[in-house]
Motif scaffolding. Structure first.
Motif, PDB file in Angstrom:
ATOM      1  N   THR A  34     -16.832  32.764  34.263  1.00  0.00           N
ATOM      2  CA  THR A  34     -16.793  32.885  35.725  1.00  0.00           C
ATOM      3  C   THR A  34     -17.992  32.182  36.357  1.00  0.00           C
ATOM      4  N   ASN A  53     -17.882  28.951  38.929  1.00  0.00           N
ATOM      5  CA  ASN A  53     -18.562  28.924  40.232  1.00  0.00           C
ATOM      6  C   ASN A  53     -19.524  27.761  40.320  1.00  0.00           C
ATOM      7  N   GLY A  73     -17.758  24.577  40.782  1.00  0.00           N
ATOM      8  CA  GLY A  73     -17.417  24.592  42.207  1.00  0.00           C
ATOM      9  C   GLY A  73     -16.329  23.627  42.614  1.00  0.00           C
TER      10      GLY A  73
END
Length: 852
Positions: free
Chosen positions: A233, A237, A240
């Motif tokens: 995760t 992120n 992006g």
RNA sequence: GCCCGAGUGGCGGAACGGCAGACGCAGCGGACUCAAAAUCCGCCGGGGGCAACCCCGUGCGAGUUCGAAUCUCGCCUCGGGCACCA
């Protein structure tokens, strides 16, 4: 060192358990007998058990390290007992700013200081009893290692994956070095907390952004990566990914006739490119904003606005990253005087410059849609720019969103006193033919429409930036480049590697931004490899994250000096079967290691492109509910605990205080529990040796033993070591309660304890008459038939509340259980005078009678 | 603001949707001892009852279910990550 060679004499009688003697004896024996050194060339079942190598600080290993290494070692020992040939190497991540700053503070060259720290680390690592293969220990500071770190740089350079560019970089005025974006936390230096400034320097970069899509895609590929969710995760992120559109806004006549426009943009037809994830709102784009660094600012600025714009740009350039990125965020900006044409409406809109738009993301320019973006809204409010609604709430009663109360006044004509940013359930308004389309569809439709007009296209963007590997420091591997006036940046020929880091006196950096190495002429000036004329060495060293991006490849091949990693060894042992480490490296180290692996794979050096098949992040040890830190004064020094309680007790306590993947709270008082447990096992084993044969063992004990084997095994595989230990404690409690003293059981118990308390288990094993290491033993198997008792206690509920329990034979049928329950007074009380309307029966567990 | 993770006795923590609090620490009572430590035995969420037993209880509020610490939705608190990312 002394611990290991200390001569010991342990009589085989059952005197008390003395961990010091036991541990010293077995550590010496492991070394003598090469117990922890698998055959790297012909293993039957290779298992590469990797843990994140430590940075050898002056303080020595702290409890967090011990916790991580013990948990990883436990898993390796467990696999070993399951019959794998486990390779468990260890090394030192010894280059980098940490070591260097400490050396500067003491005024001692890190090349002298670091080996001392390593020596201490090695002593501690041996003391806790890790299953390390010391033949393959490595340090990233060893020229035999960094020769190949430099070689990797050259491979990337050759492949076009490394390049040099001038870039504004984060500069820490205290550490006097550039920092990667990810080393800047809230505009401050990750290490010293100093406010970071901007500087422009020539830097080497790796093209990690070219791999963004692959780095992302593999995260979902279970066949390549079985990783902790929290880690994948974090990587997602960090990468992006965002889907959007690049739209083109033609500059309008006013701007093109401005004096500088012709020069800046080769005459007419120039456009302003923007990136947006909300192409659907293009009809609401009422102005545009450029980053202060945007190349078109000059061209767009009209003579009347020039002074103001220039002043604003100068101010932005001198601003440090703190006030730019995390300041009060009060919007500022100036009008350029220029205009562009909104390709959807055909209207002219003004172009502004503001520092809330960043040059480093997207195209450095945005279309501002104040009606539906908070930042644009704020800006428009402040400077009196028009705000237009192009998204409205779907009318009440419409499919999906019949919620008239939630958002009042979001109709197509309602004025906006706040931006309306719902990008899922809204529908378009005031957008010509797109009116009424739901936002998600409108994104596609509007993008397609603009694309057909040649005014844009759908694109995918990543937040990830290229990896800057240059460091203007001393303590790192020199980047193997020679600059020649005629030939530019020339790679050092591979045969000349390593470019050794010279031992110099004045290794501290200064304000110049030039590495200390540049001050040493005898090192600095070298002949150009192409023409032989005097050239100059690259004086920057590379980022430590490059050192650690490939160490797992080196471990199996440390004895070879003519290749970084042997092809056969690599095929046998890699990718890594299990990797355990901290989640603080979720996005830096782990992402870079994946990237380097991918590049080396693409260049034909590796047969795989993901380095770690399985990764698990361990938790954090806290003390009294707070993170351990010097300033809090709650740092636990592991050596003292080991000296007092022994390594085995310490290991077991660390693994017992919480789930390994979540960490736990270190409490001084808690450690006595595991020690008491070991004392009990010790006397049990010694007793079993004497008289424990031919005794009849109660069936219930056999069941308990089988349950324990199952629970311990499953706990180890899931890294829930605390529950495995609890199961072992229960077993020992049961054995003592039943007065069992059986040698066979004692042996299985000892094997199950071995991963947790290896020295203790070895000693017990020997006392039970074995001449081989306990790690040559086989992991106990359990009989699924014997995991459940023959007679079972079934819980009886009435209306969902537990009222009684009845004893029945295992796998008894429902009627039998119901009959037994009805005979039970405790049940009768709640059932009499009522009818049983429904029965729920879960075999061997529970009966629920619903009455009414 | 967004994305993860977690909230259970005095404490660390256990519980395939099925007996909440396993295991351990601390505490209390007892045995052993001249005494203490160590060890051994017992008790140990709250309330009521002489008792057998009964009621309440897993951050808060709803919901699903015969049954929820566990699943769903909405909050609150703490920890971690990202953040003017368009």
């Amino acid at each position: 060192m002394t611990d290991i060679s200390k001569p010991t004499a342990i009589p085989s009688t059952d005197e008390a358990y003395h961990p010091d003697a036991v541990e010293a004896k077995w550590q010496a024996r492991w070394a003598e007998r090469h117990i922890n050194e698998p055959d790297l060339d012909h293993p039957a079942r290779p298992f590469y058990n990797l843990m994140m190598f430590p940075y050898p600080s002056a303080e020595g290993l702290h409890v967090g390290n011990m916790f991580a290494f013990t948990g990883a070692d436990l898993y390796g020992r467990f696999k070993r007992l399951q019959g794998y040939d486990v390779f468990e190497p260890i090394g030192y991540d010894a280059f980098g700013i940490h070591s260097e700053n400490y050396a500067i503070k003491l005024g001692i060259n890190p090349a002298i200081l670091i080996p001392r720290n390593i020596e201490n680390f090695r002593r501690q690592l041996k003391r806790i009893g890790g299953m390390f293969d010391w033949r393959h220990e490595l340090s990233t500071t060893d020229p035999r290692y960094y020769k190949w770190t430099q070689w990797i740089f050259l491979q990337l350079l050759k492949a076009g994956k490394a390049y040099k560019k001038t870039a504004a970089v984060n500069w820490c005025p205290k550490d006097k070095t550039v920092l990667a974006n990810e080393q800047v936390i809230d505009g401050r230096c990750e290490r010293c907390g100093t406010v970071v400034e901007q500087r422009t320097l020539e830097q080497w970069f790796f093209r990690i952004t070219e791999y963004a899509d692959r780095l992302l895609a593999d995260l979902d590929d279970q066949s390549k990566m079985d990783w902790s969710d929290s880690t994948t995760t974090a990587q997602r992120n960090w990468l992006g990914r965002s889907e959007g559109a690049e739209l083109e806004f033609p500059l309008s006549v006013g701007a093109e006739t401005a004096p500088s426009a012709a020069r800046g943009q080769r005459g007419s037809g120039s456009v302003l490119k923007v990136y947006t994830t909300r192409a659907d709102t293009v009809f609401g784009a009422t102005f545009m904003v450029l980053a202060p660094e945007h190349p078109l600012v000059d061209a767009l600025t009209t003579p009347e606005q020039r002074a103001e714009v220039e002043a604003y740009r100068r101010a932005a350039a001198s601003k440090d990253l703190v006030s730019r990125k995390v300041g009060d965020r009060e919007k500022t900006g100036v009008f350029t005087g220029g205009h562009a044409v909104n390709p959807a409406t055909g209207r002219e809109i003004p172009v502004w410059v503001a520092d809330y738009v960043l040059m480093e993301y997207g195209t450095g320019a945005i279309m501002a849609v104040p009606g539906h973006d908070e930042r644009d809204f704020e800006f428009a409010r402040k400077f009196g720019l028009p705000i237009v609604r192009v998204v409205a709430e779907a009318p009440a009663g419409a499919e999906g969103h019949p919620d008239p109360e939630r958002r009042e006044g979001e109709g197509a004509d309602a004025p906006l006193d706040a931006p309306y940013t719902d990008n899922e359930s809204g529908i378009l308004a005031n957008s010509a033919r797109f009116d009424g389309l739901p936002v998600p569809e409108a994104k596609r439709a509007v993008t397609a429409w603009l694309e057909s007009k040649g005014a844009g296209k759908g694109v995918v963007r990543y937040r990830l930036h290229d990896w800057c590997i240059s460091r203007q420091r001393y303590w790192g591997p020199p980047i193997p480049i020679i600059y020649c006036d005629d030939h530019g940046a020339v790679p050092v020929p591979e045969k000349d590697l390593p470019v050794e880091l010279p031992l110099i006196e004045d290794f501290a950096p200064d304000d110049s931004g030039i590495s200390p190495l540049a001050r040493h002429e005898e090192w600095y000036y070298v002949p150009c490899p192409v023409c032989g004329k005097r050239g100059r060495r690259e004086t920057d060293v590379s980022d430590t994250f490059l050192d650690s991006a490939w160490y797992h490849l080196r471990y199996p091949s440390t004895e070879f000096d003519d290749r970084p990693f042997d092809p056969a060894r690599t095929r046998t042992w890699l990718p890594v079967h299990s990797y355990i480490g901290g989640n603080e490296h979720a996005v830096l180290h782990l992402l870079y290691a994946r990237f380097i692996t991918m590049v080396l794979h693409d260049l034909g050096h590796l047969p795989f492109d993901e380095p770690y098949r399985k990764f698990r992040a361990h938790g954090l040890i806290v003390k009294d509910g707070a993170k351990m830190s010097k300033s809090r004064g709650n740092v636990v020094v592991p050596d003292e605990y080991i000296a007092r309680w022994g390594a085995d007790t310490f290991r077991m306590y660390l693994m017992f205080l919480g789930p390994f993947q979540e960490g736990g709270d270190f409490q001084d008082s808690g450690i006595s529990g595991p020690r008491r447990f070991l004392d009990k096992v010790w006397s049990f084993v010694n007793e079993a040796c004497r008289e424990g044969e031919g005794q009849e063992v109660h069936h219930g004990v056999i069941v308990k033993l089988n349950q324990t084997k199952k629970r311990v095994t499953e706990g180890l595989e899931a890294l829930r070591y605390n529950t495995s230990i609890a199961a072992l404690m229960e077993l020992v409690n049961a054995l003592r309660a039943e007065n069992v003293c059986d040698k066979g059981i004692a042996e299985e118990l000892v094997v199950m304890l071995a991963p947790f308390v290896p020295h203790f288990a070895e000693e017990c094993w020997e006392r039970m008459g074995h001449r081989e290491s306990v790690f040559e033993a086989r992991w106990p198997a359990w009989d699924e038939e014997l995991v459940v008792e023959d007679r079972i206690e079934v819980v009886v509920q009435v209306n969902g509340k537990t009222r009684s329990k009845v004893q029945v034979a295992r796998d008894a049928d429902e009627e039998t259980v119901v009959a037994a329950a009805m005979r039970d007074v405790g049940v009768q009380r709640f059932v009499e005078q009522k009818t049983v309307r429904k029965r729920i029966y879960v075999a061997n567990r529970l009966l629920n009678l619903v009455v009414g």
